[in-house]
Design a protein around this motif. Structure first.
Motif, mmCIF file in Angstrom:
data_model
loop_
_atom_site.group_PDB
_atom_site.id
_atom_site.type_symbol
_atom_site.label_atom_id
_atom_site.label_comp_id
_atom_site.label_asym_id
_atom_site.label_seq_id
_atom_site.Cartn_x
_atom_site.Cartn_y
_atom_site.Cartn_z
ATOM 1 N N PRO A 64 51.097 13.899 -8.504
ATOM 2 C CA PRO A 64 52.373 13.993 -7.920
ATOM 3 C C PRO A 64 53.158 13.753 -8.727
ATOM 4 N N PRO A 65 54.486 14.763 -8.664
ATOM 5 C CA PRO A 65 55.508 14.562 -9.777
ATOM 6 C C PRO A 65 56.149 13.115 -9.801
ATOM 7 N N GLY A 66 56.396 12.726 -10.829
ATOM 8 C CA GLY A 66 57.180 11.634 -10.998
ATOM 9 C C GLY A 66 57.288 11.101 -12.405
ATOM 10 N N ILE A 67 58.573 10.479 -12.730
ATOM 11 C CA ILE A 67 58.765 9.912 -14.095
ATOM 12 C C ILE A 67 58.843 8.455 -13.975
ATOM 13 N N TYR A 68 57.836 7.817 -14.577
ATOM 14 C CA TYR A 68 57.978 6.289 -14.530
ATOM 15 C C TYR A 68 58.317 5.457 -15.954
ATOM 16 N N MET A 69 58.314 4.135 -15.610
ATOM 17 C CA MET A 69 58.855 3.446 -16.814
ATOM 18 C C MET A 69 58.376 1.911 -16.829
ATOM 19 N N SER A 70 57.878 1.587 -17.903
ATOM 20 C CA SER A 70 57.493 0.077 -18.015
ATOM 21 C C SER A 70 57.893 -0.623 -19.261
ATOM 22 N N ASN A 71 57.834 -1.881 -19.265
ATOM 23 C CA ASN A 71 57.862 -2.747 -20.558
ATOM 24 C C ASN A 71 56.728 -2.368 -20.961
ATOM 25 N N VAL A 72 56.526 -2.096 -22.317
ATOM 26 C CA VAL A 72 55.354 -1.919 -23.242
ATOM 27 C C VAL A 72 54.768 -3.230 -23.278
ATOM 28 N N SER A 73 53.855 -3.788 -22.495
ATOM 29 C CA SER A 73 53.348 -5.268 -22.509
ATOM 30 C C SER A 73 51.982 -4.960 -22.386
ATOM 31 N N SER A 74 51.308 -5.996 -22.412
ATOM 32 C CA SER A 74 49.831 -6.334 -22.596
ATOM 33 C C SER A 74 49.258 -5.635 -21.378
ATOM 34 N N THR A 75 50.044 -5.638 -20.132
ATOM 35 C CA THR A 75 49.602 -5.130 -19.066
ATOM 36 C C THR A 75 50.813 -4.179 -18.594
ATOM 37 N N LEU A 76 50.699 -2.857 -18.515
ATOM 38 C CA LEU A 76 51.873 -2.041 -18.265
ATOM 39 C C LEU A 76 51.905 -2.027 -16.745
ATOM 40 N N ARG A 77 53.324 -2.318 -16.106
ATOM 41 C CA ARG A 77 53.534 -2.072 -14.691
ATOM 42 C C ARG A 77 54.532 -1.122 -14.685
ATOM 43 N N PHE A 78 54.254 -0.224 -14.066
ATOM 44 C CA PHE A 78 55.264 0.864 -13.873
ATOM 45 C C PHE A 78 56.061 1.110 -12.788
ATOM 46 N N GLU A 79 57.275 1.322 -12.960
ATOM 47 C CA GLU A 79 58.310 1.507 -11.918
ATOM 48 C C GLU A 79 59.025 2.880 -11.832
ATOM 49 N N VAL A 80 59.569 3.416 -10.649
ATOM 50 C CA VAL A 80 60.221 4.583 -10.739
ATOM 51 C C VAL A 80 61.260 4.557 -11.658
ATOM 52 N N ALA A 81 61.364 5.624 -12.648
ATOM 53 C CA ALA A 81 62.709 5.637 -13.647
ATOM 54 C C ALA A 81 63.743 5.935 -12.963
ATOM 55 N N MET A 82 63.922 6.711 -11.998
ATOM 56 C CA MET A 82 65.247 7.217 -11.705
ATOM 57 C C MET A 82 64.924 7.513 -9.946
ATOM 58 N N GLU A 83 65.831 6.886 -9.380
ATOM 59 C CA GLU A 83 66.003 7.116 -7.914
ATOM 60 C C GLU A 83 66.747 8.415 -7.418
ATOM 61 N N ASP A 84 66.267 9.357 -6.455
ATOM 62 C CA ASP A 84 66.932 10.540 -5.823
ATOM 63 C C ASP A 84 67.297 11.531 -6.893
ATOM 64 N N VAL A 85 66.001 11.841 -7.859
ATOM 65 C CA VAL A 85 66.165 12.904 -8.648
ATOM 66 C C VAL A 85 64.876 13.862 -8.100
ATOM 67 N N GLU A 86 64.890 14.828 -7.691
ATOM 68 C CA GLU A 86 63.944 16.016 -7.345
ATOM 69 C C GLU A 86 63.307 16.164 -8.564
ATOM 70 N N LEU A 87 61.697 15.815 -8.663
ATOM 71 C CA LEU A 87 60.929 16.411 -9.425
ATOM 72 C C LEU A 87 59.955 17.517 -8.982
ATOM 73 N N THR A 88 59.282 18.398 -9.562
ATOM 74 C CA THR A 88 58.473 19.453 -9.318
ATOM 75 C C THR A 88 57.252 19.268 -10.099
ATOM 76 N N ALA A 89 57.420 19.290 -11.303
ATOM 77 C CA ALA A 89 56.230 19.280 -12.395
ATOM 78 C C ALA A 89 56.733 18.832 -13.664
ATOM 79 N N PRO A 90 57.014 17.515 -13.767
ATOM 80 C CA PRO A 90 57.757 17.211 -15.215
ATOM 81 C C PRO A 90 56.554 17.237 -16.368
ATOM 82 N N SER A 91 56.994 17.742 -17.377
ATOM 83 C CA SER A 91 55.864 17.799 -18.507
ATOM 84 C C SER A 91 56.069 17.451 -19.682
ATOM 85 N N ALA A 92 57.445 17.176 -20.256
ATOM 86 C CA ALA A 92 57.710 16.970 -21.753
ATOM 87 C C ALA A 92 58.979 15.951 -21.308
#
Length: 309
Positions: A64-92
């Motif tokens: 499913p389309p999404g862009i996520y972010m995390s601290n680069v840590s020993s365990t990556l824990r991702f959160e949604v990077a941007m709220e209320d932004v429509e994405l259909t197929a993010p690729s780059a």
């Protein structure tokens, strides 16, 4: 909007091409003036803190389309990077650290879009494109470069939206990954149709040179470590991650990945992070020892197409 995320272990600084952080710290506390001796589980970090300390990883998931972010840590824990932004197929993905702005291409909308974390503003930056395969942002030079996979060309535009033009459109066959070395003034890219890695001086297009032309199958990801004089790439067909000097010499295989199809690659300290699309995930490999491990099994990231650190 400020994005918050919990993390376990802070790992600081990063060297990638000519991105803002070009000094590799020797300890976890040798970054700026912040003290990282506290227990990270007692702390909430913000996007701004992450990016100032070069600790952030962005991942674009196709479906499913999404862009996520995390601290680069020993365990990556991702959160949604941007709220209320429509994405259909993010690729780059690309990022301008000088103004805290994330760029991405959306194959479903045939656009390049951007989002400022300073102002929380989102905009469609470039339209009338076909398939942007990869992006390279030159924040200092105020330019954005991309490969158009279907139209077989490399384009460039100023970051103020002016002077969009075709940079190269000859002898290309499915240009894929793209990276910029602003220190030495080179643009690098992979060609998955002609199976080669090339570079050119941006102030003299007659200097175009094929650096790697043998033993490639589908070189889909590329990253530069300019201070180290190295480049790294992943090959989805040969199922390997390789290294060479920036001029293509001293080539060696870092790791062979039977049954895997590494797609995109980036670098953080002594580690290479790579994506495995189609149900794979995010992996890490030590660029010295070749020891690899899976870094994320997040169900939202079952089709990661790009990552940026």
């Amino acid at each position: 909007m400020i994005v918050f995320a919990w993390f376990y272990l802070v790992i600081n600084s990063h060297v990638l091409g000519d991105r803002p952080a070009t000094v590799l710290p020797t300890t976890d506390t040798e970054v700026g003036s912040r003290d990282y001796s506290y227990d990270p589980e007692e702390c909430v970090m913000t996007y701004k803190h992450w990016t100032e300390q070069n600790n952030i990883i962005f991942v674009a998931n196709w479906s499913p389309p999404g862009i996520y972010m995390s601290n680069v840590s020993s365990t990556l824990r991702f959160e949604v990077a941007m709220e209320d932004v429509e994405l259909t197929a993010p690729s780059a993905l690309g990022y301008d650290g000088t103004i805290s702005t994330l760029y991405w291409s959306d194959f479903g909308k045939n656009t390049i879009e951007r989002y400022s974390f300073d102002t929380n503003q989102h905009e469609v930056f470039v339209s009338n494109i076909v398939y942007v395969r990869n992006l390279a942002v030159d924040g200092a030079g105020k330019k954005l470069y991309w490969t158009d996979y279907y139209q077989n060309r490399i384009e460039v535009i100023n970051l103020d939206g002016t002077n969009r033009r075709i940079l190269i459109d000859t002898e290309l066959n499915w240009p894929n990954a793209i990276e910029i070395d602003t220190t030495n003034g080179y643009l690098y890219w992979t060609d998955t149709g002609f199976d080669k890695i090339e570079r050119v001086k941006l102030n003299d297009l007659s200097t175009r040179t094929a650096l790697v032309t043998t033993g490639l199958g589908w070189p889909s990801g590329l990253v530069l470590a300019v201070p180290d004089g190295k480049m790294y790439w992943c090959d989805s067909d040969k199922r390997v991650i390789e290294e060479a000097n920036l001029d293509g010499s001293n080539r060696r295989t870092i790791i062979t990945l039977p049954g895997k199809s590494p797609f995109r690659i980036d670098i953080y300290r002594n580690y290479l992070y790579w994506t495995e699309p189609y149900g794979g995930g995010i992996y890490q490999v030590d660029r010295t020892t070749g020891i690899s491990s899976k870094q994320s099994s997040d169900s939202r990231l079952n089709d990661p197409r790009d990552l940026y650190i």
